[in-house]
Design a protein around this motif. Sequence first.
Motif, PDB file in Angstrom:
ATOM      1  N   PRO A  38       0.812  -1.221   0.000  1.00 24.23           N
ATOM      2  CA  PRO A  38       0.000   0.000   0.000  1.00 24.23           C
ATOM      3  C   PRO A  38       0.848   1.276   0.000  1.00 24.23           C
ATOM      4  O   PRO A  38       0.374   2.326  -0.388  1.00 24.23           O
ATOM      5  N   LEU A  39       2.102   1.180   0.407  1.00 22.37           N
ATOM      6  CA  LEU A  39       2.985   2.337   0.420  1.00 22.37           C
ATOM      7  C   LEU A  39       3.813   2.437  -0.861  1.00 22.37           C
ATOM      8  O   LEU A  39       4.581   3.373  -1.034  1.00 22.37           O
ATOM      9  N   GLY A  40       3.651   1.469  -1.755  1.00 25.35           N
ATOM     10  CA  GLY A  40       4.429   1.437  -2.996  1.00 25.35           C
ATOM     11  C   GLY A  40       3.775   2.244  -4.103  1.00 25.35           C
ATOM     12  O   GLY A  40       2.861   3.036  -3.878  1.00 25.35           O
ATOM     13  N   ASN A  41       4.214   1.981  -5.333  1.00 22.82           N
ATOM     14  CA  ASN A  41       3.742   2.743  -6.493  1.00 22.82           C
ATOM     15  C   ASN A  41       2.561   2.078  -7.199  1.00 22.82           C
ATOM     16  O   ASN A  41       2.236   2.433  -8.312  1.00 22.82           O
ATOM     17  N   GLY A  42       1.949   1.083  -6.595  1.00 20.43           N
ATOM     18  CA  GLY A  42       0.847   0.363  -7.206  1.00 20.43           C
ATOM     19  C   GLY A  42       1.283  -0.941  -7.835  1.00 20.43           C
ATOM     20  O   GLY A  42       0.477  -1.790  -8.134  1.00 20.43           O
ATOM     21  N   TYR A  43       2.589  -1.077  -8.068  1.00 19.72           N
ATOM     22  CA  TYR A  43       3.129  -2.289  -8.668  1.00 19.72           C
ATOM     23  C   TYR A  43       4.044  -3.035  -7.688  1.00 19.72           C
ATOM     24  O   TYR A  43       4.308  -4.202  -7.858  1.00 19.72           O
ATOM     25  N   THR A  44       4.509  -2.340  -6.676  1.00 21.38           N
ATOM     26  CA  THR A  44       5.404  -2.932  -5.701  1.00 21.38           C
ATOM     27  C   THR A  44       4.645  -3.932  -4.840  1.00 21.38           C
ATOM     28  O   THR A  44       3.539  -3.663  -4.394  1.00 21.38           O
ATOM     29  N   ARG A  45       5.255  -5.090  -4.628  1.00 21.38           N
ATOM     30  CA  ARG A  45       4.648  -6.112  -3.775  1.00 21.38           C
ATOM     31  C   ARG A  45       5.594  -6.384  -2.616  1.00 21.38           C
ATOM     32  O   ARG A  45       6.804  -6.359  -2.781  1.00 21.38           O
ATOM     33  N   SER A  46       5.037  -6.669  -1.449  1.00 19.09           N
ATOM     34  CA  SER A  46       5.826  -6.972  -0.262  1.00 19.09           C
ATOM     35  C   SER A  46       5.379  -8.311   0.310  1.00 19.09           C
ATOM     36  O   SER A  46       4.185  -8.521   0.553  1.00 19.09           O
ATOM     37  N   ARG A  47       6.337  -9.209   0.530  1.00 23.70           N
ATOM     38  CA  ARG A  47       6.033 -10.530   1.082  1.00 23.70           C
ATOM     39  C   ARG A  47       5.589 -10.385   2.530  1.00 23.70           C
ATOM     40  O   ARG A  47       6.191  -9.670   3.322  1.00 23.70           O
ATOM     41  N   LYS A  48       4.491 -11.070   2.845  1.00 24.72           N
ATOM     42  CA  LYS A  48       4.002 -11.088   4.227  1.00 24.72           C
ATOM     43  C   LYS A  48       3.240 -12.384   4.446  1.00 24.72           C
ATOM     44  O   LYS A  48       3.117 -13.205   3.540  1.00 24.72           O
ATOM     45  N   GLY A  49       2.718 -12.568   5.638  1.00 23.18           N
ATOM     46  CA  GLY A  49       1.936 -13.764   5.949  1.00 23.18           C
ATOM     47  C   GLY A  49       0.619 -13.754   5.196  1.00 23.18           C
ATOM     48  O   GLY A  49       0.301 -12.821   4.463  1.00 23.18           O
ATOM     49  N   THR A  50      -0.169 -14.788   5.390  1.00 18.52           N
ATOM     50  CA  THR A  50      -1.471 -14.851   4.736  1.00 18.52           C
ATOM     51  C   THR A  50      -2.412 -13.816   5.350  1.00 18.52           C
ATOM     52  O   THR A  50      -2.136 -13.278   6.429  1.00 18.52           O
ATOM     53  N   LEU A  81      10.097 -17.849  -7.655  1.00 18.35           N
ATOM     54  CA  LEU A  81       8.639 -17.792  -7.782  1.00 18.35           C
ATOM     55  C   LEU A  81       8.179 -18.836  -8.789  1.00 18.35           C
ATOM     56  O   LEU A  81       8.831 -19.055  -9.806  1.00 18.35           O
ATOM     57  N   ILE A  82       7.057 -19.459  -8.510  1.00 20.34           N
ATOM     58  CA  ILE A  82       6.511 -20.475  -9.415  1.00 20.34           C
ATOM     59  C   ILE A  82       5.821 -19.809 -10.603  1.00 20.34           C
ATOM     60  O   ILE A  82       6.032 -20.184 -11.749  1.00 20.34           O
ATOM     61  N   PHE A  83       5.008 -18.821 -10.331  1.00 21.25           N
ATOM     62  CA  PHE A  83       4.286 -18.112 -11.378  1.00 21.25           C
ATOM     63  C   PHE A  83       4.944 -16.749 -11.565  1.00 21.25           C
ATOM     64  O   PHE A  83       5.050 -15.974 -10.616  1.00 21.25           O
ATOM     65  N   THR A  84       5.396 -16.483 -12.781  1.00 21.23           N
ATOM     66  CA  THR A  84       6.104 -15.233 -13.041  1.00 21.23           C
ATOM     67  C   THR A  84       5.497 -14.515 -14.242  1.00 21.23           C
ATOM     68  O   THR A  84       4.748 -15.093 -15.031  1.00 21.23           O
ATOM     69  N   GLY A  85       5.875 -13.259 -14.375  1.00 20.35           N
ATOM     70  CA  GLY A  85       5.484 -12.480 -15.541  1.00 20.35           C
ATOM     71  C   GLY A  85       6.301 -12.916 -16.746  1.00 20.35           C
ATOM     72  O   GLY A  85       7.194 -13.768 -16.637  1.00 20.35           O
ATOM     73  N   PRO A  86       6.036 -12.329 -17.907  1.00 19.03           N
ATOM     74  CA  PRO A  86       6.720 -12.719 -19.143  1.00 19.03           C
ATOM     75  C   PRO A  86       8.238 -12.603 -19.075  1.00 19.03           C
ATOM     76  O   PRO A  86       8.954 -13.358 -19.729  1.00 19.03           O
ATOM     77  N   LYS A  87       8.748 -11.679 -18.282  1.00 19.92           N
ATOM     78  CA  LYS A  87      10.199 -11.483 -18.186  1.00 19.92           C
ATOM     79  C   LYS A  87      10.794 -12.178 -16.963  1.00 19.92           C
ATOM     80  O   LYS A  87      11.941 -11.954 -16.613  1.00 19.92           O
ATOM     81  N   GLY A  88       9.995 -13.003 -16.294  1.00 17.88           N
ATOM     82  CA  GLY A  88      10.492 -13.759 -15.158  1.00 17.88           C
ATOM     83  C   GLY A  88      10.313 -13.099 -13.808  1.00 17.88           C
ATOM     84  O   GLY A  88      10.637 -13.684 -12.788  1.00 17.88           O
ATOM     85  N   GLY A  89       9.798 -11.881 -13.788  1.00 16.41           N
ATOM     86  CA  GLY A  89       9.598 -11.178 -12.525  1.00 16.41           C
ATOM     87  C   GLY A  89       8.246 -11.501 -11.906  1.00 16.41           C
ATOM     88  O   GLY A  89       7.521 -12.393 -12.357  1.00 16.41           O
ATOM     89  N   THR A  90       7.914 -10.751 -10.878  1.00 16.41           N
ATOM     90  CA  THR A  90       6.638 -10.924 -10.189  1.00 16.41           C
ATOM     91  C   THR A  90       5.480 -10.586 -11.132  1.00 16.41           C
ATOM     92  O   THR A  90       5.557  -9.619 -11.888  1.00 16.41           O
TER      93      THR A  90
END
Length: 166
Positions: A38-50, A81-90
């Motif tokens: 929520p503090l990122g640019n809309g694309y940033t993801r942060s790992r956390k618990g469920t 990561l098991i599921f990635t974007g086209p370039k291998g990222g998140t």
Amino acid sequence: METVATGVRTAEAIGLQWKHIDFIKNEIIIKESLPIDPLGNGYTRSRKGTKTGNIRYINMSEGLRALLLCLKKPGDTLDTLIFTGPKGGTIDADNFRERYWAVVLEKQGVPYRTTYTTRHTMASHAIEQKMSLTGVAYLLGHTDTTMVMKTYGHMINRPDLPDIPI
């Protein structure tokens, strides 16, 4: 992303790493997610618990196990990561929805629905196959059956018509 087979939340699927898959016990461990920061640019993801802070173990079907084995690449580590974007990222969920999800639905002649619908599909099938409410709640990651009852109560114990000769 394989939410239809498991019922996991989108952020849980996006965050899955190979360390969360146990091919010996034939289970997926859901204990983390990768939601949008929520503090990122809309694309940033942060790992956390469920979302509920629970850890759950989902037994893999043969089909899901085969799919995951096909996705595993020789250079993958436990943290890959098991599921990635086209370039291998998140995966960018919005990009996935617009470029792939909506396109596939349209080409198949299926009216648009959100990707989250796959979670509901899994829960609906589980209930139709007489899975217990506590089992459905567990698979969905709910702490109790309240949400399952509110969302799917109309499907629970739905009687069949008696077999009356006509």
